[in-house]
Design an enzyme around this catalytic site. Structure first.
Site, mmCIF file in Angstrom:
data_model
loop_
_atom_site.group_PDB
_atom_site.id
_atom_site.type_symbol
_atom_site.label_atom_id
_atom_site.label_comp_id
_atom_site.label_asym_id
_atom_site.label_seq_id
_atom_site.Cartn_x
_atom_site.Cartn_y
_atom_site.Cartn_z
ATOM 1 C CE LYS A 13 -2.034 -0.770 3.947
ATOM 2 N NZ LYS A 13 -1.303 -1.961 4.397
ATOM 3 N NE ARG A 88 -3.231 -0.866 10.843
ATOM 4 C CZ ARG A 88 -2.214 -0.244 10.238
ATOM 5 N NH1 ARG A 88 -2.335 0.985 9.837
ATOM 6 N NH2 ARG A 88 -1.095 -0.884 10.004
ATOM 7 N NE ARG A 127 8.678 -1.902 6.125
ATOM 8 C CZ ARG A 127 7.381 -1.651 6.179
ATOM 9 N NH1 ARG A 127 6.749 -1.136 5.148
ATOM 10 N NH2 ARG A 127 6.696 -1.930 7.271
ATOM 11 N NE ARG A 160 7.884 -0.113 10.579
ATOM 12 C CZ ARG A 160 6.778 0.055 9.856
ATOM 13 N NH1 ARG A 160 6.842 0.697 8.691
ATOM 14 N NH2 ARG A 160 5.628 -0.392 10.263
ATOM 15 N NE ARG A 171 2.895 -4.235 11.548
ATOM 16 C CZ ARG A 171 3.795 -3.903 10.622
ATOM 17 N NH1 ARG A 171 5.001 -4.426 10.656
ATOM 18 N NH2 ARG A 171 3.483 -3.050 9.677
HETATM 19 P P1 AMP Z 1 1.806 0.888 9.328
HETATM 20 O O1 AMP Z 1 3.023 1.669 8.983
HETATM 21 O O2 AMP Z 1 0.570 1.355 8.611
HETATM 22 O O3 AMP Z 1 2.008 -0.604 9.220
HETATM 23 O O4 AMP Z 1 1.499 1.188 10.870
HETATM 24 C C1 AMP Z 1 2.451 0.892 11.851
HETATM 25 C C2 AMP Z 1 1.784 0.877 13.216
HETATM 26 O O5 AMP Z 1 1.224 2.162 13.509
HETATM 27 C C3 AMP Z 1 0.634 -0.095 13.386
HETATM 28 O O6 AMP Z 1 1.057 -1.414 13.665
HETATM 29 C C4 AMP Z 1 -0.089 0.541 14.572
HETATM 30 O O7 AMP Z 1 0.606 0.323 15.773
HETATM 31 C C5 AMP Z 1 -0.002 2.013 14.244
HETATM 32 N N1 AMP Z 1 -1.122 2.453 13.378
HETATM 33 C C6 AMP Z 1 -1.024 2.980 12.128
HETATM 34 N N2 AMP Z 1 -2.230 3.265 11.637
HETATM 35 C C7 AMP Z 1 -3.125 2.904 12.599
HETATM 36 C C8 AMP Z 1 -4.532 2.928 12.680
HETATM 37 N N3 AMP Z 1 -5.298 3.378 11.668
HETATM 38 N N4 AMP Z 1 -5.107 2.481 13.825
HETATM 39 C C9 AMP Z 1 -4.370 2.054 14.853
HETATM 40 N N5 AMP Z 1 -3.039 1.971 14.838
HETATM 41 C C10 AMP Z 1 -2.405 2.403 13.719
#
Ligand code: AMP
Length: 218
Positions: A13, A88, A127, A160, A171
């Site tokens: 994405k 989410r 990554r 990360r 996740r």
């Molecule tokens: P991402 O980079 O989108 O994979 O997000 C990394 C982390 O940020 C996730 O595992 C959550 O801990 C937090 N996060 C990002 N977006 C959301 C969301 N919409 N709702 C809750 N937590 C989020």
């Protein structure tokens, strides 16, 4: 153009959002990037969310909703945006609808990127992210010119915490538990389009641009 990108971690994405943002001159709004920026800056918000982000847990809805609301209110989001990683949960999706109504705008399409857990794990465990500017690399698919060093700013690259295999699995499980409700919610709007996230990034991007042509979006 206003888009929401849905899909499991590692579905590509973020990569597609960056390409689309560049092509259509609209901001890429990634809640994950915003939260990580705040963590790097050690802001109050960053400190509040660090535990959740590092362990792969979802940040509480009220925090992320506020983050998105503030971001969408900025001038550059007036003519369009790409939401990546938000919503989410069904609650986030409903709150987003309310916020957009307040701004008197609507989403054009919801793009749902499907990919298998094994592809997600392979992508995320390979990554590497720049400690300073946040640019992403991949050990095999997109290696930096110098091992462990960012091509853009020369800073160190790191894995990360939440990209470690155990946390990626967590996740993915959290994603699965929230997905059905979210997808059904958006299917009901008639605006959800499914895309395979398994192909190479350039192929997926070409498919998206073709789709926008068919949908008369530009
Ligand atoms: P991402 O980079 O989108 O994979 O997000 C990394 C982390 O940020 C996730 O595992 C959550 O801990 C937090 N996060 C990002 N977006 C959301 C969301 N919409 N709702 C809750 N937590 C989020």
């Amino acid at each position: 153009m206003r888009l929401i990108l849905l899909g499991p971690p590692g579905a590509g994405k973020g990569t597609q959002a960056k390409l689309l943002a560049k092509r259509f001159h609209i901001p890429h709004i990634s809640t994950g990037d915003i939260l990580r920026d705040q963590m790097r800056a050690s802001s109050t918000l960053g400190k509040k969310v660090a535990g959740f982000v590092k362990s792969g847990e979802l940040v509480p809805d009220e925090i992320v909703i506020e983050v998105v609301k503030n971001r969408l209110a900025k001038a550059d989001a007036k003519c369009g945006f790409i939401l990546d990683g938000f919503p989410r949960t069904l609650n986030q999706a409903e709150k987003l609808t309310t916020v957009l109504k307040q701004f008197n705008i609507f989403v054009d399409l919801i793009l749902y990127f499907g990919t298998s857990p094994s592809v997600s794990i392979e992508r995320l465990s390979g990554r590497r992210v720049c400690k300073s500017c946040g640019r992403n690399f991949h050990l095999i698919n997109m290696p930096p010119e110098l091992e462990g060093i960012c091509d853009s700013c020369g800073s160190e690259l790191y894995l990360r915490d939440d990209d470690k295999e155990k946390t990626v699995k967590k996740r993915l499980a959290i994603y699965q538990s929230q997905t059905t409700n979210l997808i059904n919610h958006y299917k009901a709007t008639g605006k959800l389009r499914e895309i395979s996230g398994d192909s190479e990034a350039e192929k997926v991007f070409t498919q998206l641009v073709d789709m926008f042509g068919r949908e008369s979006l530009n």
